[in-house]
Design a protein around this motif. Structure first.
Motif, PDB file in Angstrom:
ATOM      1  N   THR A 170      74.675  45.212  36.030  1.00  0.00           N
ATOM      2  CA  THR A 170      74.247  46.440  35.352  1.00  0.00           C
ATOM      3  C   THR A 170      75.465  47.329  35.172  1.00  0.00           C
ATOM      4  O   THR A 170      76.190  47.612  36.127  1.00  0.00           O
ATOM      5  N   PHE A 172      76.880  51.001  34.171  1.00  0.00           N
ATOM      6  CA  PHE A 172      76.500  52.413  34.089  1.00  0.00           C
ATOM      7  C   PHE A 172      77.565  53.173  33.294  1.00  0.00           C
ATOM      8  O   PHE A 172      78.760  53.092  33.607  1.00  0.00           O
ATOM      9  N   ARG A 211      73.185  50.690  30.957  1.00  0.00           N
ATOM     10  CA  ARG A 211      72.464  51.947  31.146  1.00  0.00           C
ATOM     11  C   ARG A 211      73.378  53.097  30.748  1.00  0.00           C
ATOM     12  O   ARG A 211      74.356  53.397  31.436  1.00  0.00           O
ATOM     13  N   VAL A 214      74.052  57.852  32.038  1.00  0.00           N
ATOM     14  CA  VAL A 214      73.864  57.900  33.489  1.00  0.00           C
ATOM     15  C   VAL A 214      75.197  58.254  34.152  1.00  0.00           C
ATOM     16  O   VAL A 214      76.182  57.531  34.009  1.00  0.00           O
TER      17      VAL A 214
END
Length: 492
Positions: A170, A172, A211, A214
């Motif tokens: 993931t 960010f 993402r 963020v």
């Protein structure tokens, strides 16, 4: 080696540019790449040296003689395979890398070097056109979860390598779009953002989750860092939710110029100016955009960021653009016997300079001048003095004071370190420049002082090149894979 005598028979052919009056009307790329035949001839110039200095001059250690030979032979499909084996994103480096590989080319000892960067550019553009760039999802998943904080070239490279190793990755990003300084710092006329977008699509197909908006940790009060964060995630949350964390943010703290008048309206960091224009090109609405239309613009700083400010100001329609450099003017030709195969000290004139710019060297800014009446509180000029360098000591030249007209001043003097709050949020030890302390050697490669937290790219080494960021992202991915699995098959 495709043609033994090629380096004696063929001259270097440069990539062409669209005419200045045409290209300054917009923000599209204007470089005209080599066609297949031109690239073949450039490949033929490669000497296939016994010791290929170009390979060691390239931070990602591209296997340059091999892909040069493959292009000469017309085997473009294998050429992109060789190029991708060391470089995840040759479309980035083929456009914006300064090409230290060419400085190290053996031909550069007494001739023009092989056009390595232009060959790389031609290979990857053809690979995309032919559909050869495809997702490479992992065949086996490890069940390990990795967080990558920052989506610039280091973060993208680390994320792609880790996903291909089978980890759940993931990424960010505090801004609304992926790409870091590739997205917000590099003008579109140097690299259109569609190149980032299609890599994102490839990486998503490989399992990477992005993402955006963020923020990890928190921004310092009054920070000018461009961000569109809508959500904050703490360091503790990441450490609890992931098996490993890779910090790959940029060195975003701009070097300031604390002289009288610094707080006047019209004096801005380059990284306040450039990201706004990139957002506008992307279709965003930017309230109160900093514009150079009809203004006398002075850019302080002679590097690439300053050059980008020059090109953007010209596209805005500036009345004049002047660029200051504190150091003396370099020689037009380098001392090759002294510097080869290392990066040479010489005058470099960018495409933006050619579009219109007065360049002044060995000049120091002493004060920003405030206007009066309707211009009260705004910059209307600045005062400078010429300087001489006596070794490492800078000495002002008596009687060389000068006042310049300026409606807009852009500070492009480089970057000092990452935003400290993210490192502080994790409690990571910093070096004496404010970067994350992490070695690149041995079993602790890219590890920070905090367990399972790694750092790479500008976050670790300070302000540097995109190609160095890709190298560090790849190497950090291997280190993380070894940390999680005990061994790794990823290339270093």
């Amino acid at each position: 080696m495709g043609k033994v005598t090629g380096f004696m028979e063929y001259e270097r052919v440069e990539e062409a540019y669209a005419p200045v009056p045409e290209r300054v009307k917009g923000y599209k790329e204007f470089v005209i790449g080599l066609n297949n035949e031109q690239a073949k001839v450039q490949g033929a110039r490669c000497m296939d040296c016994g010791t290929p200095f170009c390979n060691s001059g390239c931070p990602v250690n591209n296997i340059i003689p091999d892909f040069n030979d493959l292009v000469y032979r017309g085997d473009w499909r294998n050429a992109i395979t060789v190029l991708h084996s060391t470089n995840n994103f040759p479309e980035f480096t083929g456009r914006i890398c300064p090409a230290p590989c060419e400085a190290a080319c053996t031909l550069n000892v007494n001739d023009d070097p092989v056009g390595i960067k232009s060959i790389e550019h031609a290979i990857i553009d053809r690979a995309w056109a032919e559909g050869w760039v495809q997702p490479q999802p992992a065949k086996v998943k490890t069940g390990k979860k990795v967080a990558v904080v920052g989506s610039g070239p280091a973060g993208m490279a680390a994320a792609q390598q880790l996903a291909r190793a089978g980890h759940e990755v993931t990424v960010f990003e505090k801004n609304s779009r992926i790409g870091g300084l590739l997205r917000y710092g590099i003008p579109d006329f140097k690299m259109e953002k569609s190149h980032i977008d299609r890599r994102i699509e490839q990486m998503q197909a490989e399992g990477v989750v992005f993402r955006t908006g963020v923020l990890v940790g928190h921004l310092p009060e009054g920070s000018r860092i461009t961000n569109d964060a809508k959500e904050i995630v703490s360091a503790d949350e990441l450490k609890a939710g992931f098996d490993a964390i890779v910090l790959t943010g940029g060195a975003e703290a701009s070097r300031d110029l604390p002289v009288p008048g610094r707080t006047l309206d019209g004096v801005h960091f380059a990284m306040e100016f450039l990201p706004q224009q990139n957002k506008v090109v992307a279709g965003d609405k930017v309230k109160g955009q900093i514009r150079a239309d009809g203004k006398h613009v002075i850019v302080i700083g002679g590097g690439d960021t300053g050059s980008d400010c020059v090109g953007t100001s010209n596209r805005h329609g500036a009345a004049s653009v002047t660029q200051f450099e504190l150091m003396p003017q370099p020689p037009e030709e380098e001392n090759r016997p002294l510097t080869w195969p290392y990066w040479p000290y010489k005058l470099r004139t960018s495409s933006s300079h050619e579009e219109g710019c007065e360049r002044t060297f060995a000049v120091a800014t002493k004060e920003f001048v405030a206007g009066s009446g309707k211009d009260k509180g705004r910059v209307v000029g600045l005062k400078t003095v010429q300087v001489e360098w006596q070794g490492a000591k800078m000495v002002e030249v008596p009687g060389s004071e000068k006042e310049w007209k300026a409606d807009l001043v852009l500070l492009a003097m480089g970057f000092t370190n990452p935003v400290a709050t993210i490192l502080d949020a994790f409690g990571i030890d910093k070096d004496n420049r404010g970067n994350a302390r992490a070695t690149t050697d041995g079993a602790a490669s890219y590890k920070t002082s905090v367990d399972k937290v790694f750092a790479a790219g500008d976050m670790r080494r300070g302000q540097s090149l995109v190609v160095w960021a890709i190298r560090e992202g790849r190497q950090a991915a291997k280190a993380v894979d070894e940390y999680l699995m005990g061994t790794s098959t990823l290339p270093r």
